[in-house]
Scaffold this active site. Structure first.
Site, mmCIF file in Angstrom:
data_model
loop_
_atom_site.group_PDB
_atom_site.id
_atom_site.type_symbol
_atom_site.label_atom_id
_atom_site.label_comp_id
_atom_site.label_asym_id
_atom_site.label_seq_id
_atom_site.Cartn_x
_atom_site.Cartn_y
_atom_site.Cartn_z
ATOM 1 C CE LYS A 200 17.409 -9.019 -22.146
ATOM 2 N NZ LYS A 200 17.599 -7.809 -22.959
ATOM 3 C CD GLU B 17 15.766 -7.971 -26.085
ATOM 4 O OE1 GLU B 17 15.919 -6.896 -25.480
ATOM 5 O OE2 GLU B 17 14.710 -8.630 -26.071
ATOM 6 N N GLY C 93 15.610 0.234 -28.165
ATOM 7 C CA GLY C 93 14.435 -0.430 -28.723
ATOM 8 C C GLY C 93 14.626 -1.880 -29.110
#
Length: 231
Positions: A37, A109, A14
């Site tokens: 990212k 992330e 998640g």
């Protein structure tokens, strides 16, 4: 201006939805947000990757992806197999710092878990977080196995001299079983780190407006306020 790394205890726990929720909560608080990212795998050129989902859910449009590889593998493996250039840690650091200069919060992330090799010279998210002097949020599963996986991840952060800003359950079931309920109590005890949020299962399917309106409620209000007011 601040940088927060989002890592996970494994793949598919998640991270992207939690990243989007943090971004949405920060936007609701009036902060400017960017999301990076470094490496996206398992998505063909031109296809929607994780950052497209972050934008759809949170409304954040300042998103940067540095490398993409079509096979769903660890980034360094995917790079070798594709013949595409490997990501370099120094390039990621430069990009994130540039984003940090223009935004209140930059979320970074990771791919998979904390020690997944991201590119050249086998650098990992640990190396990146250390270079950025950034704390990490650990996204964990709710069910069986999460105590071990989460403690290992947080121990690795600690061994590297990195701060863990908190643990977030990436997908909290509508009807949690015995293991999930016990894990919620036991995670802080075994890791020494508070569980600071739980994102309801299926939240990634919400419309943008509904997601944005609910995002801040998924985190401990004191933790969220403290985290955002430090920026």
């Amino acid at each position: 201006m601040s940088i927060l790394v989002v890592t996970g205890t494994s793949t598919d726990v998640g991270k992207t939805v939690v990243t989007a929720a943090l971004a949405a909560a920060a936007r609701e608080a009036g902060l400017s947000v960017a999301v990076c990212k470094p490496a996206q795998t398992g998505v063909a050129p031109g296809g929607p990757g994780d950052l497209a989902e972050v934008t759809r859910l949170s409304g954040v449009t300042a998103v940067v992806e540095l490398a993409r590889y079509p096979e769903p593998l660890a980034p360094d493996t995917a790079a070798r197999r594709s013949g595409l250039p490997m990501l370099r840690c120094a390039d990621v650091v430069e990009t994130v710092r540039a984003l940090d200069d223009g935004h209140d919060l930059v979320l970074v992330e990771g791919a998979g878990g904390l020690l997944v090799r991201l590119g050249a010279e086998g650098f990992t998210l640990v190396d990146l977080a250390r270079a950025l002097d950034a704390p990490a949020v650990v996204v964990a599963a709710a069910g069986l196995g999460t105590l071990n996986h989460t403690e290992l991840t947080i121990r690795a952060l600690s061994a590297a001299g990195l701060a863990c800003a908190g643990t977030v359950i990436g997908s909290w079931p509508d009807e949690p079983g015995l293991a999930e309920r016990c894990n919620l109590d036991d995670l802080p005890a075994v890791t020494g780190v508070d569980v600071v949020g739980s994102v309801p299962a299926g939240s990634g399917r919400l419309a943008s407006a509904s997601f944005g309106a609910a995002a801040s409620t998924w985190f401990d209000s004191t933790w969220l306020k403290s985290t955002l007011t430090r920026l």
